[in-house]
Write an enzyme that holds these catalytic residues in place. Structure first.
Site, mmCIF file in Angstrom:
data_model
loop_
_atom_site.group_PDB
_atom_site.id
_atom_site.type_symbol
_atom_site.label_atom_id
_atom_site.label_comp_id
_atom_site.label_asym_id
_atom_site.label_seq_id
_atom_site.Cartn_x
_atom_site.Cartn_y
_atom_site.Cartn_z
ATOM 1 N N SER A 1 0.846 -1.096 -0.086
ATOM 2 C CA SER A 1 -0.073 0.194 -0.115
ATOM 3 C C SER A 1 0.868 1.439 -0.225
ATOM 4 O O SER A 1 0.326 2.231 -0.336
ATOM 5 C CB SER A 1 -0.757 -0.189 1.196
ATOM 6 O OG SER A 1 -0.156 0.055 2.573
ATOM 7 N N LYS B 1 0.971 4.150 6.862
ATOM 8 C CA LYS B 1 0.289 5.023 6.001
ATOM 9 C C LYS B 1 0.912 6.403 5.834
ATOM 10 O O LYS B 1 1.390 6.936 7.044
ATOM 11 C CB LYS B 1 -1.105 5.118 6.187
ATOM 12 C CG LYS B 1 -2.003 3.675 6.024
ATOM 13 C CD LYS B 1 -1.880 3.345 4.437
ATOM 14 C CE LYS B 1 -2.672 1.819 4.197
ATOM 15 N NZ LYS B 1 -1.810 0.749 4.948
#
Lengths: 198, 198
Positions: A119, A156
């Site tokens: 990701s 993230k």
DNA sequence: TTTTTTGATTTATGTACACTAATCAAAAGT
DNA sequence: ACTTTTGATTAGTGTACATAAATCAAAAAA
């Protein structure tokens, strides 16, 4: 003036070109180099010359330390990789680069995490990479953070979208994760470096 | 036998030591090197010698065993571990990782290069990254290598395309670089790790 | 006096050269 | 005929040496 007082003959200590007056500030040795390495070696020498020049400029009164010590030196080629050596700012540094020193500014608040998933490819974080995380760095918007979201560790980028904080992946195939009120979200720290095994 | 038929005098084409019979397989030039760079240059030369020897010995199809061992078990937090979500503080303080140990297996043959350009984004190499390069690792097909091509440093993946070796970027916007006979290509080492600053 | 010139001295540096290694083919040996 | 030896030839290689550069101080000039 007589022959006796004529001072020019014989040895005269102190006269003559000074030792260490070479472009490198140190003795040299003649070495045979194959043509294919000639450019490389020459660039190395040019950089050494510049480095020497700068050292002399910066410390005119200071003697150069004896570098022949037992300190193991790992050469660091700070030259531009794509364009070759010519950039003057990136000089060839010939000293030990301590990776701990380079990557860990605050040992007490630093830890490592192994990354999973894809990701965060856009941030240069690949699965299996080792992340250097600093807990003392403020987790501002824009930082890449390691956080535990409902018991799961994630990496993230912290973003602000429409006035709300979101955990934003650096990969278009992954969705943003909104930070709801109820969610158990704990930021463990800010990623400062990524160690990627080729 | 007369003087007329005596064949030993004068020029005799084809006789004598062959061109390219030096240890490097190419002509050399005498260069003066400062003592502080002597070790570096000597290493470079030794490496070139070995490389030459290997080139002669090895066929292009021969693959040497992949020496990329697994990273020694590291007391990191993996995503799975984090599910338990214990008190973070205690656990990782006692288990500190020496990054030098982790990333440098052979200090004598290791050096660093700062990467530039975006030709290797696909391999996780971003501009500004610090590359850990091991000279002692065999530069097999598939490895990411740092090499001096015509005097310019480049980082590319070594590939075999249609039976020929090419330096292949990890970015579709960049073309392959064929390794011609005439090109001056010296492999400096194999990239083992990439340190990326977030 | 101060400055400039000049000869002597010492170190630095590129490369010419003496030596080595490699190779071929004639000559000698088997 | 086949192998070994030997002289000639050509390329490779380390370094000695000739030259250059740097420096000092005496001598000359200003």
């Amino acid at each position: 003036m007589t022959e006796d007082t004529f001072k020019r003959g014989g040895s005269r200590p102190g006269a003559g070109r000074k030792k260490g007056s070479s472009v490198y500030g140190e003795p040299t040795k003649a070495v045979r180099v194959p043509e294919s390495l000639l450019a490389t070696v020459t660039e190395l020498l040019e950089h050494k010359k510049k480095q020497t020049a700068e050292e002399i400029m910066n410390h005119p009164d200071v003697f150069l330390p004896d570098l022949d010590g037992p300190i193991p030196s790992i050469p660091f080629y700070g030259a531009s990789v794509a364009a070759g050596f010519p950039s003057p700012a990136d000089d060839f540094i010939e000293k030990r680069l301590d990776l701990n020193e380079l990557l860990i500014s605050k040992p007490a608040s630093t830890f490592f995490v192994r990354a999973e998933g894809e990701s965060m490819l856009g941030a240069g974080i690949h699965p299996g990479d080792v992340l250097v995380v600093d807990r003392s760095v403020n987790a501002n918007v824009g930082k890449v953070v390691v956080c535990a979201l409902d018991g799961e560790l994630t990496v993230k980028r912290l973003r602000s979208k429409e006035g709300k904080l979101v955990l934003s992946p650096e990969n278009p195939e992954y969705p943003d994760i909104p930070l709801n009120e109820g969610a158990e979200m704990v930021i463990w720290g800010v990623v400062t470096s990524v160690i990627h095994n080729v």
